[in-house]
Design a protein around this motif. Sequence first.
Motif, PDB file in Angstrom:
ATOM      1  N   ILE A  94       4.459   2.791  -6.007  1.00 23.76           N
ATOM      2  CA  ILE A  94       4.449   2.363  -7.408  1.00 23.76           C
ATOM      3  C   ILE A  94       5.039   3.455  -8.287  1.00 23.76           C
ATOM      4  O   ILE A  94       5.845   3.184  -9.192  1.00 23.76           O
ATOM      5  CB  ILE A  94       3.016   1.994  -7.854  1.00 23.76           C
ATOM      6  CG1 ILE A  94       2.556   0.715  -7.158  1.00 23.76           C
ATOM      7  CG2 ILE A  94       2.945   1.808  -9.373  1.00 23.76           C
ATOM      8  CD1 ILE A  94       1.091   0.379  -7.377  1.00 23.76           C
ATOM      9  N   ALA A  95       4.654   4.721  -8.017  1.00 22.56           N
ATOM     10  CA  ALA A  95       5.169   5.846  -8.804  1.00 22.56           C
ATOM     11  C   ALA A  95       6.684   5.989  -8.643  1.00 22.56           C
ATOM     12  O   ALA A  95       7.378   6.380  -9.583  1.00 22.56           O
ATOM     13  CB  ALA A  95       4.472   7.145  -8.389  1.00 22.56           C
ATOM     14  N   GLN A  96       7.198   5.656  -7.470  1.00 22.55           N
ATOM     15  CA  GLN A  96       8.640   5.736  -7.210  1.00 22.55           C
ATOM     16  C   GLN A  96       9.380   4.462  -7.641  1.00 22.55           C
ATOM     17  O   GLN A  96      10.584   4.340  -7.423  1.00 22.55           O
ATOM     18  CB  GLN A  96       8.887   5.986  -5.714  1.00 22.55           C
ATOM     19  CG  GLN A  96       8.306   7.275  -5.204  1.00 22.55           C
ATOM     20  CD  GLN A  96       8.930   8.483  -5.873  1.00 22.55           C
ATOM     21  OE1 GLN A  96      10.132   8.550  -6.073  1.00 22.55           O
ATOM     22  NE2 GLN A  96       8.086   9.436  -6.264  1.00 22.55           N
ATOM     23  N   LYS A  97       8.636   3.517  -8.232  1.00 23.71           N
ATOM     24  CA  LYS A  97       9.176   2.236  -8.709  1.00 23.71           C
ATOM     25  C   LYS A  97       9.861   1.448  -7.581  1.00 23.71           C
ATOM     26  O   LYS A  97      10.909   0.833  -7.769  1.00 23.71           O
ATOM     27  CB  LYS A  97      10.127   2.456  -9.879  1.00 23.71           C
ATOM     28  CG  LYS A  97       9.480   3.200 -11.033  1.00 23.71           C
ATOM     29  CD  LYS A  97      10.167   2.911 -12.320  1.00 23.71           C
ATOM     30  CE  LYS A  97       9.613   3.681 -13.488  1.00 23.71           C
ATOM     31  NZ  LYS A  97       8.216   3.806 -13.636  1.00 23.71           N
ATOM     32  N   GLN A  98       9.222   1.476  -6.423  1.00 22.85           N
ATOM     33  CA  GLN A  98       9.721   0.731  -5.266  1.00 22.85           C
ATOM     34  C   GLN A  98       9.142  -0.681  -5.275  1.00 22.85           C
ATOM     35  O   GLN A  98       8.073  -0.926  -5.832  1.00 22.85           O
ATOM     36  CB  GLN A  98       9.315   1.427  -3.967  1.00 22.85           C
ATOM     37  CG  GLN A  98       9.919   2.783  -3.785  1.00 22.85           C
ATOM     38  CD  GLN A  98       9.392   3.474  -2.527  1.00 22.85           C
ATOM     39  OE1 GLN A  98       8.395   3.060  -1.949  1.00 22.85           O
ATOM     40  NE2 GLN A  98      10.066   4.538  -2.127  1.00 22.85           N
ATOM     41  N   ASP A  99       9.865  -1.590  -4.661  1.00 18.58           N
ATOM     42  CA  ASP A  99       9.370  -2.951  -4.490  1.00 18.58           C
ATOM     43  C   ASP A  99       8.446  -2.941  -3.277  1.00 18.58           C
ATOM     44  O   ASP A  99       8.884  -2.697  -2.150  1.00 18.58           O
ATOM     45  CB  ASP A  99      10.529  -3.924  -4.277  1.00 18.58           C
ATOM     46  CG  ASP A  99      10.078  -5.358  -4.204  1.00 18.58           C
ATOM     47  OD1 ASP A  99       9.067  -5.699  -4.845  1.00 18.58           O
ATOM     48  OD2 ASP A  99      10.730  -6.143  -3.489  1.00 18.58           O
ATOM     49  N   ILE A 100       7.171  -3.196  -3.486  1.00 15.11           N
ATOM     50  CA  ILE A 100       6.181  -3.090  -2.419  1.00 15.11           C
ATOM     51  C   ILE A 100       5.687  -4.486  -2.061  1.00 15.11           C
ATOM     52  O   ILE A 100       5.038  -5.153  -2.868  1.00 15.11           O
ATOM     53  CB  ILE A 100       4.993  -2.202  -2.851  1.00 15.11           C
ATOM     54  CG1 ILE A 100       5.516  -0.839  -3.261  1.00 15.11           C
ATOM     55  CG2 ILE A 100       3.972  -2.097  -1.734  1.00 15.11           C
ATOM     56  CD1 ILE A 100       4.495   0.000  -3.982  1.00 15.11           C
ATOM     57  N   PRO A 101       5.970  -4.932  -0.837  1.00 17.60           N
ATOM     58  CA  PRO A 101       5.468  -6.253  -0.424  1.00 17.60           C
ATOM     59  C   PRO A 101       3.988  -6.170  -0.060  1.00 17.60           C
ATOM     60  O   PRO A 101       3.456  -5.084   0.196  1.00 17.60           O
ATOM     61  CB  PRO A 101       6.314  -6.565   0.823  1.00 17.60           C
ATOM     62  CG  PRO A 101       6.653  -5.225   1.382  1.00 17.60           C
ATOM     63  CD  PRO A 101       6.779  -4.297   0.196  1.00 17.60           C
ATOM     64  N   PRO A 102       3.313  -7.304  -0.016  1.00 17.16           N
ATOM     65  CA  PRO A 102       1.914  -7.297   0.425  1.00 17.16           C
ATOM     66  C   PRO A 102       1.815  -6.783   1.859  1.00 17.16           C
ATOM     67  O   PRO A 102       2.734  -6.951   2.662  1.00 17.16           O
ATOM     68  CB  PRO A 102       1.508  -8.774   0.365  1.00 17.16           C
ATOM     69  CG  PRO A 102       2.485  -9.410  -0.560  1.00 17.16           C
ATOM     70  CD  PRO A 102       3.752  -8.634  -0.425  1.00 17.16           C
ATOM     71  N   SER A 103       0.699  -6.136   2.175  1.00 15.83           N
ATOM     72  CA  SER A 103       0.504  -5.622   3.528  1.00 15.83           C
ATOM     73  C   SER A 103      -0.909  -5.913   3.996  1.00 15.83           C
ATOM     74  O   SER A 103      -1.812  -6.133   3.192  1.00 15.83           O
ATOM     75  CB  SER A 103       0.783  -4.129   3.574  1.00 15.83           C
ATOM     76  OG  SER A 103      -0.142  -3.444   2.761  1.00 15.83           O
ATOM     77  N   ILE A 104      -1.081  -5.895   5.304  1.00 18.69           N
ATOM     78  CA  ILE A 104      -2.393  -6.119   5.914  1.00 18.69           C
ATOM     79  C   ILE A 104      -2.729  -4.886   6.727  1.00 18.69           C
ATOM     80  O   ILE A 104      -1.915  -4.409   7.511  1.00 18.69           O
ATOM     81  CB  ILE A 104      -2.390  -7.369   6.809  1.00 18.69           C
ATOM     82  CG1 ILE A 104      -2.061  -8.609   5.982  1.00 18.69           C
ATOM     83  CG2 ILE A 104      -3.733  -7.529   7.515  1.00 18.69           C
ATOM     84  CD1 ILE A 104      -1.816  -9.849   6.794  1.00 18.69           C
ATOM     85  N   GLN A 105      -3.937  -4.380   6.528  1.00 19.76           N
ATOM     86  CA  GLN A 105      -4.381  -3.168   7.219  1.00 19.76           C
ATOM     87  C   GLN A 105      -5.791  -3.386   7.747  1.00 19.76           C
ATOM     88  O   GLN A 105      -6.644  -3.907   7.039  1.00 19.76           O
ATOM     89  CB  GLN A 105      -4.344  -1.976   6.259  1.00 19.76           C
ATOM     90  CG  GLN A 105      -4.743  -0.673   6.862  1.00 19.76           C
ATOM     91  CD  GLN A 105      -3.725  -0.157   7.853  1.00 19.76           C
ATOM     92  OE1 GLN A 105      -2.525  -0.262   7.627  1.00 19.76           O
ATOM     93  NE2 GLN A 105      -4.175   0.374   8.954  1.00 19.76           N
ATOM     94  N   LYS A 106      -6.042  -2.965   8.993  1.00 21.26           N
ATOM     95  CA  LYS A 106      -7.404  -2.985   9.535  1.00 21.26           C
ATOM     96  C   LYS A 106      -8.133  -1.751   9.048  1.00 21.26           C
ATOM     97  O   LYS A 106      -7.528  -0.703   8.841  1.00 21.26           O
ATOM     98  CB  LYS A 106      -7.381  -2.940  11.059  1.00 21.26           C
ATOM     99  CG  LYS A 106      -7.003  -4.217  11.721  1.00 21.26           C
ATOM    100  CD  LYS A 106      -7.113  -4.055  13.222  1.00 21.26           C
ATOM    101  CE  LYS A 106      -6.512  -5.229  13.929  1.00 21.26           C
ATOM    102  NZ  LYS A 106      -6.517  -5.033  15.380  1.00 21.26           N
TER     103      LYS A 106
END
Length: 154
Positions: free
Chosen positions: A104-116
């Motif tokens: 977010i700080a780098q203004k990147q496009d971040i897709p949703p992710s799934i993490q255990k």
Amino acid sequence: MKNSLIVLLALSLYGCDFSKRIDTTAAVKEMRERQVKRVLPQDIVNQVDVWGKEIQTDLEKGDSADTLGQKNKVFIASGPTNILKQAIKDAKIINMLEAIDYGIAQKQDIPPSIQKNSTGDSLFYMFPNAKGEVTVIGFSKKQVIIQMDKPLIK
């Protein structure tokens, strides 16, 4: 002799109860429905991805997180990553939140992710929202399996 054979045949047929016949196609169908099915880890992740996208869409429409959380039996938290890190104590999830914060700080496009999580008993669907905050949806692995098999449970 013929008469006694006919009488014997009639008595043996009379002793058969045809009213209790089993519909074999229905019996086979019921046996298949009751069959124990193997749920693979990838199936669970795929299901969490589908439900996470649905909940994300509902949240973006303006639905209440509390209402969606109770309806779907999930944990939903949204806010700045520093507050979420205090609420969620799991090390793997905290590392993922830090990575999302950096993106977010780098203004990147971040897709949703799934993490255990560290113990592997829960999955977290995470995505940044329009306000620049992060939304975390926590799914219990056990609850996901129950919801996947609900049509088979009577």
